[in-house]
Design a protein around this motif. Sequence first.
Motif, PDB file in Angstrom:
ATOM      1  N   UNK A   1      12.913 -23.083  11.597  1.00  0.00           N
ATOM      2  CA  UNK A   1      12.597 -21.811  12.234  1.00  0.00           C
ATOM      3  C   UNK A   1      12.009 -22.062  13.616  1.00  0.00           C
ATOM      4  N   UNK A   2      12.337 -21.173  14.546  1.00  0.00           N
ATOM      5  CA  UNK A   2      11.815 -21.298  15.914  1.00  0.00           C
ATOM      6  C   UNK A   2      11.520 -19.900  16.443  1.00  0.00           C
ATOM      7  N   UNK A   3      10.437 -19.311  15.903  1.00  0.00           N
ATOM      8  CA  UNK A   3      10.072 -17.969  16.345  1.00  0.00           C
ATOM      9  C   UNK A   3       8.640 -17.996  16.865  1.00  0.00           C
ATOM     10  N   UNK A   4       8.325 -17.040  17.713  1.00  0.00           N
ATOM     11  CA  UNK A   4       6.993 -17.015  18.320  1.00  0.00           C
ATOM     12  C   UNK A   4       6.628 -15.589  18.713  1.00  0.00           C
ATOM     13  N   UNK A   5       5.316 -15.381  18.916  1.00  0.00           N
ATOM     14  CA  UNK A   5       4.827 -14.113  19.440  1.00  0.00           C
ATOM     15  C   UNK A   5       4.911 -14.167  20.957  1.00  0.00           C
ATOM     16  N   UNK A   6       5.683 -13.265  21.550  1.00  0.00           N
ATOM     17  CA  UNK A   6       5.844 -13.227  23.009  1.00  0.00           C
ATOM     18  C   UNK A   6       4.757 -12.413  23.688  1.00  0.00           C
TER      19      UNK A   6
END
Length: 368
Positions: free
Chosen positions: A120-125
């Motif tokens: 997974x490669x998600x983040x809070x922008x």
Amino acid sequence: DGIIEDKELKGNIYINFVGDPSFTNQNLKKLFVEIKNLGINKLTGNILVNRTAFDNTFYPSGWMWDDMDSCDSSPVDALYIDDNCIKVNIISNQNKIYSHTNNIVDINSLDIKISNDKENNIKVDGFNNNTLKISGKMANGKTEELEQSIIYPELYLSNVLKNIINNYFEFQGQIKVTSDIPSIKNLNTIATNTSQPLSDILKRFDKESHNLTGELLIKTIALNDNKIQGSTEKGINIMKKYLTDTFAYTDFNIVDGSGLSRYNLVSPSLIISALDYMYNQDKLKNVVLNSFPIGGQDGTLKNRLKKIVNYRVVAKSGSMTGVNCLSGYLIGENGNNYSFSIMINNTVLSGKKLRDIQDEIIKIIDML
């Protein structure tokens, strides 16, 4: 203040926050349910929030500015709710994205794409106006938990209050965070919330290594001492005096309640003196043994020290880049008990290698 007349509260509601580490939006909801149960359907006036139990220095000295989005570095504020932290579970299932959170926020997850990548490669922008923007890629059938510090608790609280009030009352007033609060003697207490017991708060502090709990407790120590306002500086001064008077130590420096600051300087000998002192007093001993993580069983040591057979490891870990420590007790089946403190500093080794070194030291003692 004011009066209740024809199911209408003609006056203001004041909410007094005191930095309770266990306070959540559900606790706040229960307070307003109590108000509703008084037969009130309409609020005429404003809701005024008092955060002056603590000072407005929200970040202790030496904290890293680029960690401020992390929930470990949320503001140390009397206005404390939901850990001043947003936690969101993002789930990818059957090529669709779902999100879940116990916080009261809006989530924009439209920028997350399903990917064939295994990782997974998600983040809070960004987190603005109580809206989270999350982006990245996720493998199908995966779950990821994201965290985001609530940098402005007053904005989050306002959102929480609006959500609660709209479900229970007719309200056209304003929600304000202010220090202009009348004396409690001139107000009517209509609902109260009691925190979890301190023993439970300490369990979470130690077993989960919940940094903000330590910071709130330091300010609370100061508040209980002067009955006016709590600050990190005043709380630390009380703790320093206690350590000096109890152990005759002067060669240490403490600037916060969690250990996040690089300005903290303590020796293993001071830690062991404190551990011995607590172990030899039944009341303190039980608190510490019940709150520290247990090797191979729970907390931050759940996946460590599983092969220790002659001792029960009850200890607190602590780490940051280049630093890794483990201090606590070895409780022996043969009746031999030891206090220990292992501190590793100024190293470029990975955290795993440093933890492995500590575990090997404990294994050697276990075989003696």
